[in-house]
Design an enzyme around this catalytic site. Structure first.
Site, mmCIF file in Angstrom:
data_model
loop_
_atom_site.group_PDB
_atom_site.id
_atom_site.type_symbol
_atom_site.label_atom_id
_atom_site.label_comp_id
_atom_site.label_asym_id
_atom_site.label_seq_id
_atom_site.Cartn_x
_atom_site.Cartn_y
_atom_site.Cartn_z
ATOM 1 N N ASP A 188 0.724 -1.183 -0.090
ATOM 2 C CA ASP A 188 -0.056 -0.033 -0.110
ATOM 3 C C ASP A 188 1.015 1.198 -0.066
ATOM 4 O OD1 ASP A 188 -2.391 1.460 -0.045
ATOM 5 O OD2 ASP A 188 -2.558 1.369 2.107
ATOM 6 N N ARG A 240 -1.264 9.058 -10.165
ATOM 7 C CA ARG A 240 -1.184 8.117 -9.163
ATOM 8 C C ARG A 240 -0.660 6.776 -9.931
ATOM 9 N NH1 ARG A 240 -4.314 7.485 -4.564
ATOM 10 N NH2 ARG A 240 -4.372 5.511 -5.101
ATOM 11 N N HIS A 293 1.997 3.522 -9.115
ATOM 12 C CA HIS A 293 1.680 2.108 -9.494
ATOM 13 C C HIS A 293 3.183 1.351 -10.260
ATOM 14 C CE1 HIS A 293 -1.959 2.160 -7.496
ATOM 15 N NE2 HIS A 293 -2.594 3.152 -8.425
ATOM 16 N N SER A 307 -7.321 -5.371 -5.105
ATOM 17 C CA SER A 307 -8.563 -6.106 -4.321
ATOM 18 C C SER A 307 -9.957 -5.917 -5.151
ATOM 19 C CB SER A 307 -8.666 -5.451 -2.829
ATOM 20 O OG SER A 307 -9.228 -4.095 -3.345
ATOM 21 N N LEU A 367 11.558 -19.594 -5.335
ATOM 22 C CA LEU A 367 10.604 -18.706 -4.718
ATOM 23 C C LEU A 367 9.259 -18.954 -5.300
ATOM 24 C CD1 LEU A 367 10.087 -16.398 -2.449
ATOM 25 C CD2 LEU A 367 10.337 -14.916 -4.437
ATOM 26 N N ILE A 400 -6.654 -4.555 7.515
ATOM 27 C CA ILE A 400 -6.399 -6.048 6.741
ATOM 28 C C ILE A 400 -6.984 -5.855 5.112
ATOM 29 C CG2 ILE A 400 -7.070 -8.372 6.324
ATOM 30 C CD1 ILE A 400 -4.699 -8.320 8.426
HETATM 31 C C1 IPE Z 1 -5.154 -2.665 -0.268
HETATM 32 O O1 IPE Z 1 -4.927 -1.289 -0.214
HETATM 33 C C2 IPE Z 1 -5.179 -3.512 -1.612
HETATM 34 C C3 IPE Z 1 -3.812 -3.554 -2.205
HETATM 35 C C4 IPE Z 1 -3.036 -3.102 -1.591
HETATM 36 C C5 IPE Z 1 -3.962 -4.202 -3.404
HETATM 37 P P1 IPE Z 1 -6.133 -0.388 -0.395
HETATM 38 O O2 IPE Z 1 -5.440 1.166 -0.668
HETATM 39 O O3 IPE Z 1 -7.164 -0.743 -1.612
HETATM 40 O O4 IPE Z 1 -6.881 -0.590 1.133
HETATM 41 P P2 IPE Z 1 -7.952 0.581 1.822
HETATM 42 O O5 IPE Z 1 -8.918 0.822 0.874
HETATM 43 O O6 IPE Z 1 -7.078 1.756 2.389
HETATM 44 O O7 IPE Z 1 -8.446 -0.369 2.799
HETATM 45 C C1 IPE Z 2 -1.797 0.231 -3.400
HETATM 46 O O1 IPE Z 2 -1.429 1.479 -3.260
HETATM 47 C C2 IPE Z 2 -1.857 -0.525 -4.851
HETATM 48 C C3 IPE Z 2 -3.488 -0.914 -5.077
HETATM 49 C C4 IPE Z 2 -4.200 -0.876 -4.344
HETATM 50 C C5 IPE Z 2 -3.455 -0.988 -6.394
HETATM 51 P P1 IPE Z 2 -2.484 2.649 -3.227
HETATM 52 O O2 IPE Z 2 -2.837 2.964 -4.776
HETATM 53 O O3 IPE Z 2 -3.582 2.125 -2.572
HETATM 54 O O4 IPE Z 2 -1.854 3.790 -2.529
HETATM 55 P P2 IPE Z 2 -2.423 5.023 -1.545
HETATM 56 O O5 IPE Z 2 -2.991 4.048 -0.408
HETATM 57 O O6 IPE Z 2 -3.497 5.594 -2.233
HETATM 58 O O7 IPE Z 2 -1.299 5.597 -1.341
HETATM 59 MG MG MG Z 3 -4.155 2.534 -0.352
#
Ligand code: IPE
Ligand code: IPE
Ligand code: MG
Length: 243
Positions: A16, A29, A33, A61, A127, A184
């Site tokens: 995250d 954004r 990624h 997710s 791995l 989680i």
């Molecule tokens: C969890 O992160 C999913 C992934 C890292 C793929 P999110 O950024 O989607 O989670 P929330 O929305 O903050 O709970």
């Molecule tokens: C996690 O990073 C990756 C995915 C959920 C695809 P985020 O995109 O959720 O990054 P933040 O939480 O917005 O910084």
């Molecule tokens: Mg996030």
């Protein structure tokens, strides 16, 4: 008595913080990624070097479909591109890829890419890298129960486990979430029952070898009791030490 560092057999990571990493740099954004893919490559290699056997990462997710449409389609394109670019080197490093999650709902192109990457790395043994994509812990439990019910099989802890997406690996020993949130977010709900949790304030693109080693060191300092008392655990541990 010498102590070798305790390396977890299976590390799971909620990757995250990509979006915040980019926003802080006044970048879109998606640039975060992209950097996240680099960070995953580095992390997978570090796990190989440290003797970790299984790495499981949360990449997309079930709920991430609710993001702006351009971010969702950008993530799908990024996955397809990363597969094409990264699989040969991953394979050279001995990485075996599995994709865990609901394949229905992904485009034909992405689905074909996943299957191809799994087939191309099926012979590797250093791995196991599980990429959870279009994955949710609730989806996994529900689809396993539905599959058992459709076959008229009894629903037990072991039959559910065997029908879930992570049946090919033992449960994670260490579950890391980067990005500072302490939740989680529907990751491995079933499998994380006894995982040691580690929360890092680093954003995923900044999660480097040093940060990984900090998490592994913290894991090494934990006492895993699995419901027993500390005395029982220590007695069992000293039984295993050579005289
Ligand atoms: C969890 O992160 C999913 C992934 C890292 C793929 P999110 O950024 O989607 O989670 P929330 O929305 O903050 O709970
Ligand atoms: C996690 O990073 C990756 C995915 C959920 C695809 P985020 O995109 O959720 O990054 P933040 O939480 O917005 O910084
Ligand atoms: Mg996030």
């Amino acid at each position: 008595m010498s102590h070798s560092p305790v390396v977890p057999h299976h590390i799971a990571i909620v990757m995250d913080g990509n979006g915040r990493w980019a926003t802080r740099r006044f970048l879109p954004r998606l640039a975060g990624h992209k950097q996240g893919v680099e960070s995953l490559r580095r992390c997978a290699r570090a796990c190989v070097q440290r003797g970790v056997a299984v790495l499981t990462v949360f990449a997309f997710s079930s709920e991430n479909w609710n993001r702006p449409q351009d971010e969702v389609s950008g993530l799908m394109d990024l996955l397809a591109g990363a597969l094409a670019r990264e699989v040969p080197q991953l394979s050279k490093d001995g990485v075996r890829l599995f994709f865990v999650g609901e394949r229905a709902g992904l485009s034909d192109k992405v689905r074909a890419g996943l299957a191809q990457a799994e087939a191309a790395t099926a012979h590797n043994t250093r791995l196991v890298l599980n990429v959870c994509f279009n994955y949710g812990g609730r989806w996994d439990i529900a689809q396993a129960a539905a599959a058992l019910a459709a076959r008229g099989e009894p629903i037990t802890e072991s039959s559910l486990h065997a029908s879930m997406g992570m049946a090919h690996v033992p449960d994670p020993d260490l579950l890391i979430r980067t990005g500072g949130e302490m939740r989680i977010s529907n990751f491995l709900l079933w499998q994380a029952a006894y995982s040691e949790l580690f929360f890092s304030d680093r954003l995923w693109p900044d999660f480097d070898e040093k940060a990984l080693d900090e998490a592994i060191a913290a894991y090494g300092g934990r006492e895993r009791r699995f419901g027993k008392t500390s005395e029982q655990v220590q007695a069992a541990h000293s039984d295993r030490q050579p005289a």
